[in-house]
Design a protein around this motif. Structure first.
Motif, PDB file in Angstrom:
ATOM      1  N   TYR A 121      44.875 -26.747  25.070  1.00 10.19           N
ATOM      2  CA  TYR A 121      44.359 -28.098  25.244  1.00 10.19           C
ATOM      3  C   TYR A 121      43.442 -28.448  24.096  1.00 10.19           C
ATOM      4  O   TYR A 121      42.410 -27.841  23.912  1.00 10.19           O
ATOM      5  N   GLU A 122      43.854 -29.437  23.296  1.00  7.63           N
ATOM      6  CA  GLU A 122      43.183 -29.708  22.044  1.00  7.63           C
ATOM      7  C   GLU A 122      42.202 -30.881  22.123  1.00  7.63           C
ATOM      8  O   GLU A 122      41.134 -30.852  21.552  1.00  7.63           O
ATOM      9  N   LYS A 123      42.602 -31.961  22.818  1.00  5.57           N
ATOM     10  CA  LYS A 123      41.820 -33.192  22.737  1.00  5.57           C
ATOM     11  C   LYS A 123      40.772 -33.266  23.826  1.00  5.57           C
ATOM     12  O   LYS A 123      41.013 -32.911  24.955  1.00  5.57           O
ATOM     13  N   LYS A 124      39.612 -33.744  23.460  1.00  5.30           N
ATOM     14  CA  LYS A 124      38.498 -33.839  24.398  1.00  5.30           C
ATOM     15  C   LYS A 124      38.189 -35.303  24.672  1.00  5.30           C
ATOM     16  O   LYS A 124      38.396 -36.165  23.833  1.00  5.30           O
ATOM     17  N   ASP A 365      41.887 -23.566   7.076  1.00  2.85           N
ATOM     18  CA  ASP A 365      42.817 -24.070   8.080  1.00  2.85           C
ATOM     19  C   ASP A 365      42.255 -25.365   8.670  1.00  2.85           C
ATOM     20  O   ASP A 365      41.192 -25.358   9.284  1.00  2.85           O
ATOM     21  N   VAL A 366      42.961 -26.489   8.472  1.00  4.56           N
ATOM     22  CA  VAL A 366      42.525 -27.771   9.032  1.00  4.56           C
ATOM     23  C   VAL A 366      43.566 -28.301  10.016  1.00  4.56           C
ATOM     24  O   VAL A 366      43.689 -29.509  10.223  1.00  4.56           O
ATOM     25  N   SER A 367      44.319 -27.393  10.630  1.00  6.01           N
ATOM     26  CA  SER A 367      45.330 -27.800  11.606  1.00  6.01           C
ATOM     27  C   SER A 367      44.666 -28.267  12.889  1.00  6.01           C
ATOM     28  O   SER A 367      43.459 -28.119  13.088  1.00  6.01           O
ATOM     29  N   GLY A 368      45.475 -28.808  13.802  1.00  7.25           N
ATOM     30  CA  GLY A 368      44.946 -29.359  15.045  1.00  7.25           C
ATOM     31  C   GLY A 368      44.204 -28.356  15.893  1.00  7.25           C
ATOM     32  O   GLY A 368      43.260 -28.711  16.603  1.00  7.25           O
ATOM     33  N   SER A 369      44.600 -27.075  15.827  1.00  4.77           N
ATOM     34  CA  SER A 369      43.940 -26.059  16.649  1.00  4.77           C
ATOM     35  C   SER A 369      42.524 -25.767  16.195  1.00  4.77           C
ATOM     36  O   SER A 369      41.781 -25.068  16.881  1.00  4.77           O
ATOM     37  N   MET A 370      42.117 -26.325  15.041  1.00  2.00           N
ATOM     38  CA  MET A 370      40.783 -26.057  14.500  1.00  2.00           C
ATOM     39  C   MET A 370      39.779 -27.156  14.839  1.00  2.00           C
ATOM     40  O   MET A 370      38.677 -27.180  14.288  1.00  2.00           O
ATOM     41  N   SER A 371      40.113 -28.050  15.756  1.00  6.97           N
ATOM     42  CA  SER A 371      39.240 -29.208  16.010  1.00  6.97           C
ATOM     43  C   SER A 371      38.000 -28.874  16.833  1.00  6.97           C
ATOM     44  O   SER A 371      37.035 -29.638  16.830  1.00  6.97           O
ATOM     45  N   ILE A 420      30.547 -29.368  -4.007  1.00  2.00           N
ATOM     46  CA  ILE A 420      31.320 -28.445  -3.161  1.00  2.00           C
ATOM     47  C   ILE A 420      31.086 -28.761  -1.686  1.00  2.00           C
ATOM     48  O   ILE A 420      32.032 -28.840  -0.893  1.00  2.00           O
ATOM     49  N   ASN A 421      29.826 -28.969  -1.306  1.00  2.00           N
ATOM     50  CA  ASN A 421      29.505 -29.265   0.089  1.00  2.00           C
ATOM     51  C   ASN A 421      30.086 -30.608   0.531  1.00  2.00           C
ATOM     52  O   ASN A 421      30.504 -30.763   1.686  1.00  2.00           O
ATOM     53  N   ALA A 422      30.110 -31.563  -0.378  1.00  2.00           N
ATOM     54  CA  ALA A 422      30.691 -32.870  -0.046  1.00  2.00           C
ATOM     55  C   ALA A 422      32.187 -32.735   0.240  1.00  2.00           C
ATOM     56  O   ALA A 422      32.718 -33.378   1.157  1.00  2.00           O
ATOM     57  N   ALA A 423      32.860 -31.887  -0.538  1.00  2.00           N
ATOM     58  CA  ALA A 423      34.292 -31.651  -0.302  1.00  2.00           C
ATOM     59  C   ALA A 423      34.509 -30.995   1.058  1.00  2.00           C
ATOM     60  O   ALA A 423      35.471 -31.311   1.769  1.00  2.00           O
ATOM     61  N   LEU A 424      33.617 -30.092   1.436  1.00  2.00           N
ATOM     62  CA  LEU A 424      33.724 -29.448   2.746  1.00  2.00           C
ATOM     63  C   LEU A 424      33.525 -30.456   3.870  1.00  2.00           C
ATOM     64  O   LEU A 424      34.244 -30.437   4.879  1.00  2.00           O
ATOM     65  N   GLU A 425      32.558 -31.345   3.713  1.00  2.00           N
ATOM     66  CA  GLU A 425      32.244 -32.310   4.765  1.00  2.00           C
ATOM     67  C   GLU A 425      33.393 -33.277   5.036  1.00  2.00           C
ATOM     68  O   GLU A 425      33.528 -33.806   6.139  1.00  2.00           O
ATOM     69  N   LYS A 426      34.238 -33.512   4.054  1.00  2.00           N
ATOM     70  CA  LYS A 426      35.331 -34.466   4.215  1.00  2.00           C
ATOM     71  C   LYS A 426      36.502 -33.897   5.013  1.00  2.00           C
ATOM     72  O   LYS A 426      37.419 -34.633   5.381  1.00  2.00           O
ATOM     73  N   LEU A 427      36.489 -32.588   5.295  1.00  2.00           N
ATOM     74  CA  LEU A 427      37.625 -31.957   5.959  1.00  2.00           C
ATOM     75  C   LEU A 427      37.673 -32.343   7.434  1.00  2.00           C
ATOM     76  O   LEU A 427      36.664 -32.352   8.122  1.00  2.00           O
ATOM     77  N   ASN A 428      38.870 -32.648   7.926  1.00  2.00           N
ATOM     78  CA  ASN A 428      39.099 -32.966   9.331  1.00  2.00           C
ATOM     79  C   ASN A 428      40.332 -32.216   9.820  1.00  2.00           C
ATOM     80  O   ASN A 428      41.231 -31.903   9.036  1.00  2.00           O
ATOM     81  N   ALA A 429      40.360 -31.930  11.121  1.00  2.00           N
ATOM     82  CA  ALA A 429      41.454 -31.142  11.688  1.00  2.00           C
ATOM     83  C   ALA A 429      42.562 -32.045  12.212  1.00  2.00           C
ATOM     84  O   ALA A 429      42.312 -33.107  12.757  1.00  2.00           O
ATOM     85  N   ASN A 499      42.646 -19.488  21.801  1.00  2.00           N
ATOM     86  CA  ASN A 499      43.935 -19.242  21.168  1.00  2.00           C
ATOM     87  C   ASN A 499      43.760 -18.393  19.907  1.00  2.00           C
ATOM     88  O   ASN A 499      44.574 -18.426  18.994  1.00  2.00           O
ATOM     89  N   TYR A 500      42.689 -17.627  19.870  1.00  2.00           N
ATOM     90  CA  TYR A 500      42.366 -16.845  18.672  1.00  2.00           C
ATOM     91  C   TYR A 500      43.397 -15.738  18.450  1.00  2.00           C
ATOM     92  O   TYR A 500      43.725 -14.991  19.374  1.00  2.00           O
ATOM     93  N   LYS A 501      43.905 -15.619  17.221  1.00  2.00           N
ATOM     94  CA  LYS A 501      44.958 -14.657  16.892  1.00  2.00           C
ATOM     95  C   LYS A 501      44.391 -13.513  16.048  1.00  2.00           C
ATOM     96  O   LYS A 501      44.547 -13.441  14.832  1.00  2.00           O
ATOM     97  N   ASP A 502      43.720 -12.611  16.731  1.00  2.00           N
ATOM     98  CA  ASP A 502      43.108 -11.463  16.065  1.00  2.00           C
ATOM     99  C   ASP A 502      44.146 -10.597  15.383  1.00  2.00           C
ATOM    100  O   ASP A 502      43.900 -10.043  14.309  1.00  2.00           O
TER     101      ASP A 502
END
Length: 717
Positions: A121-124, A365-371, A420-429, A499-502
């Motif tokens: 379940y991804e969306k809140k 990883d910016v896929s949906g499971s990372m939201s 570098i930090n600004a580039a990180l902040e722009k990331l969305n899942a 859903n962690y894949k150790d």
């Protein structure tokens, strides 16, 4: 009379104006020995104004000359600074192990709106996310996250976490809308009803609430103060009517199963060979489960990673080799008829100024499971800690992957931290997870910018949930083995739960000249990526292998504790094409063997009959004082030829009470790991005895991790 009133009003306004004019803007930075501290609370004792430090440890607060500013942060001693002529006040906090270590507040509420992708379940609900955002960053030293993504068709909860585990012995005072309540009442609060959370410590707490606030105060304000003016009994009655649902995490986490090492005879298996393992992801993952009240799956427990999470007091090497070796032999604490051999490796501590330039590629990883809040949002803050350690000669690139892979930041100098930090902040899942494409692109970027003699490394940050492209363990293993030949190292950072894949993360780290950590809180990120930056990111030796030959005159049987997925064939020891683990600057590695001495009997080992065609007789009395011979092979980080070291282990055993603190504590950790795995090779699994042994070895614990371990053992029946 009217004139008198006007004059009085004018004087009052003048006094207010003068008072306001005397206020000034105080700024500064709060730090500890490792650098800036985010989330520190600053309270003006005079005006009651308060502020918190941002990610870079900076703050701003209004104060007048003579005001007292109290700086407090969980796990540190509070400091009081008097405002003088200067407008800049910098503060360096000192760790306080006796302070409140953690506050865990769990509130359950309903959330009927969700969408399913068959397994997760991804969306809140938007309102729930908003309530989390309102709390995020408002509590000093705490991380606030939602665990909705770990729950199947269940209500949502908010978890407020701090540095370490808490116990009833240091429970804080809880206040809801001005009313003191017990901790169990907090579990029933709907998180959407929470407006604000504050934490007070030490003098800031006791000055308001007296001696009962000696362990700190957690102040919760509800929306519209719905619990105000109620008694504690009335609050409990109202909360009890909610009948909260206690959610259970869905079982979608993936761990590689393995069989515990059994006893072997040196007559039939004279050589024990394995690769070192500096990973400690298993311990932080187990810690997360215990703190969340979950049952720990036995395959999530890798004993060697639990043991190697901790720092030990091993001597630095004093010769040409990159690591020093130390051994110790004593009686087993869990079996009366066996002994334990401890082998310790200590990597050379390379001064920061002497470290080579780094070429780092963040593969995110910016896929949906990372939201979820404990995935991409935590990941971004974690990476900022690493960025803070970089120098001008270092460079960083950022590659992301979801449905496809892409470069979002070309190679950028380490002193361009804002960029570098600004580039990180722009990331969305969002989207599916093409892990193979991302790895291929990241290694290409690393190879294109390769620094000869430097630290070339891909840092993969993900929950391991690859579901598009090369996603099976075998496919990923082949891909990473091929990329390893480029000379680029790999660090895997695992995030999230549910859903962690150790299993995939472990495969990547084992096959990619790499290491692996599980990041469950910002504090763990600060430990691995900040305080232990050199050991985590700078290798001093690679393909480190260990081979032991036990003397059958002294050893009837032996077994390696842990390292099940790191075992090698005897012939692999001298084969330089076989991959093994890396050792970082100032890293230590510990391995434990359990031994059944010759002449002893044990229910865990049955001798086999003598062979008809092969002689297995020992060599006589020639080596009566030798327990074993141990060999090490390693390569320089830029080399292809192995270097071998040989050392003899004397058959000299000490009583357990006379062993080093490191021996006692490492054995206690291994013992607990065996207990969690429900090992059939231990006769005593008493938590009380494990705790007693751990306390005997409780030294060299400036960060409090060993004390935290004891609290974890106390929490497990």
């Amino acid at each position: 009379m009217k004139n008198v009133k006007l004059i009085s009003l004018g004087l009052a306004m003048l006094i207010c104006f003068v008072t306001k004019a005397q206020e000034k803007r105080i700024t500064g930075t709060v730090s500890d020995t490792s650098g800036p501290l985010p989330g520190v609370t600053i309270v003006n004792k005079n005006s009651k104004a308060n502020a918190s430090t941002n990610f870079d440890g900076k703050y701003t607060i209004q104060a007048q000359k003579g005001d007292q500013l109290v700086f407090s942060y969980i796990g540190y001693k509070p400091q009081t600074k008097k405002v003088g002529e200067q407008n800049i006040i910098n503060v360096k906090l000192v760790a306080d192990q006796m302070s409140l270590d953690e506050v865990v507040v769990v509130g359950y509420g309903s959330n009927a709106e969700y969408e399913s992708d068959n397994t997760f379940y991804e969306k809140k609900k938007a309102s729930t996310a908003a309530s989390v955002q309102k709390l995020e960053g408002r509590v000093a030293g705490l991380t606030i996250s939602s665990n909705t993504n770990a729950i199947a068709n269940a209500p949502q909860s908010i978890v407020i976490r701090g540095t370490n585990s808490s116990s009833s012995k240091n429970e804080p005072l809880y206040i809801i809308d001005g009313v003191p309540v017990k901790s169990n009442a907090l579990a029933k609060i709907n998180p959407n009803d929470i407006q604000d959370v504050k934490v007070l410590k030490d003098s800031a707490a006791t000055s308001l609430y007296g001696a009962r606030a000696a362990n700190g105060v957690v102040i919760i304000t509800s929306k519209n103060e719905i619990y105000k003016n109620l008694s504690e009994k009335e609050i409990n009655k109202r909360l009890q009517q909610l009948h909260p649902y206690q959610p259970e995490p869905i079982n979608d986490e993936d761990y590689e199963s393995f069989v515990e090492n059994a006893f072997e005879s040196p007559k039939t298996a004279p050589l024990s060979t394995f690769s070192i393992d500096v990973d400690n992801a298993s311990y932080t993952n187990v810690r997360r489960m215990i703190n969340n009240g979950q049952k720990v799956p036995k395959d999530a427990v890798r004993v060697e990673e639990m043991v190697n999470f901790f720092k030990y007091n091993y001597a630095q090497p004093n010769d040409q080799y990159p690591f020093a070796i130390q051994t110790e032999l004593s009686h087993s604490p869990w079996n009366t008829d066996t002994k334990i051999l401890k082998i310790g490796l200590q990597g050379k501590n390379i001064p920061t100024l002497d470290l080579p330039a780094s070429n780092l590629v963040f593969l995110i990883d910016v896929s949906g499971s990372m939201s979820a809040a404990n995935k991409l949002p935590l990941l971004k803050q974690s990476m900022k800690i690493l960025v803070n350690e970089l120098r001008a000669k270092d460079k960083v690139s950022i590659v992301v992957y979801a449905g496809a892979a892409g470069l979002v930041l070309p190679p950028t100098s380490g002193d361009e931290k804002e960029m570098i930090n600004a580039a990180l902040e722009k990331l969305n899942a969002g989207g599916s997870t093409a892990g193979g494409e991302g790895i291929t692109l990241a290694y290409k970027i690393a190879a294109d910018n390769f620094i000869k003699g430097g630290n070339n490394r891909v840092i993969l940050a993900t929950d391991g949930d690859f579901n598009v492209g090369s996603s099976s363990n075998a496919d990923m293993e082949n891909l990473i083995e091929e990329k390893r030949k480029s000379g680029v190292f790999l660090t895997c950072l695992g995030y999230g739960m549910g859903n962690y894949k150790d299993s995939k993360m472990e495969v990547l780290a084992n096959k990619g000249n790499g290491n692996y950590a599980y990041i469950d809180t910002i504090q763990e990120a600060n430990r691995f990526l900040g305080k232990e930056f050199k050991g985590s990111m700078f290798a001093i030796a690679k393909d480190v292998k260990i081979q032991i030959e036990f003397n059958p005159n002294q050893v009837k049987a032996y077994r390696l504790i842990g390292y099940e997925n790191r075992k090698l064939r005897p012939e692999d020891f001298k084969n330089d094409a076989i991959d093994a683990g890396e050792l970082g600057s100032n890293h230590s590695v510990t391995a434990l063997y359990e031994i059944i001495p010759t002449g002893s009997k044990s229910k865990f080992y049955t001798e086999v009959d003598e062979l008809k065609y092969t002689s297995t007789k020992p060599t006589g009395n020639k080596y009566t004082n030798e327990l074993a011979t141990i060999k090490f092979r390693y390569k320089k980080t830029d080399g292809d030829q192995s270097i071998e070291m040989v050392q003899t282990i004397e058959n000299k055993s000490s009583l357990l009470q006379n062993t080093s603190d490191d021996f006692k504590f490492s054995n206690a950790v291994a013992w607990f790991g065996l207990k969690l795995r429900d090992s059939k090779l231990i006769t005593n699994s008493s938590s009380k005895d494990i705790i007693a042994l751990a306390k005997q070895g409780l030294t060299n614990d400036a960060e409090g991790y060993k004390a935290e371990f004891i609290r974890l053992v106390e929490a497990v029946n």
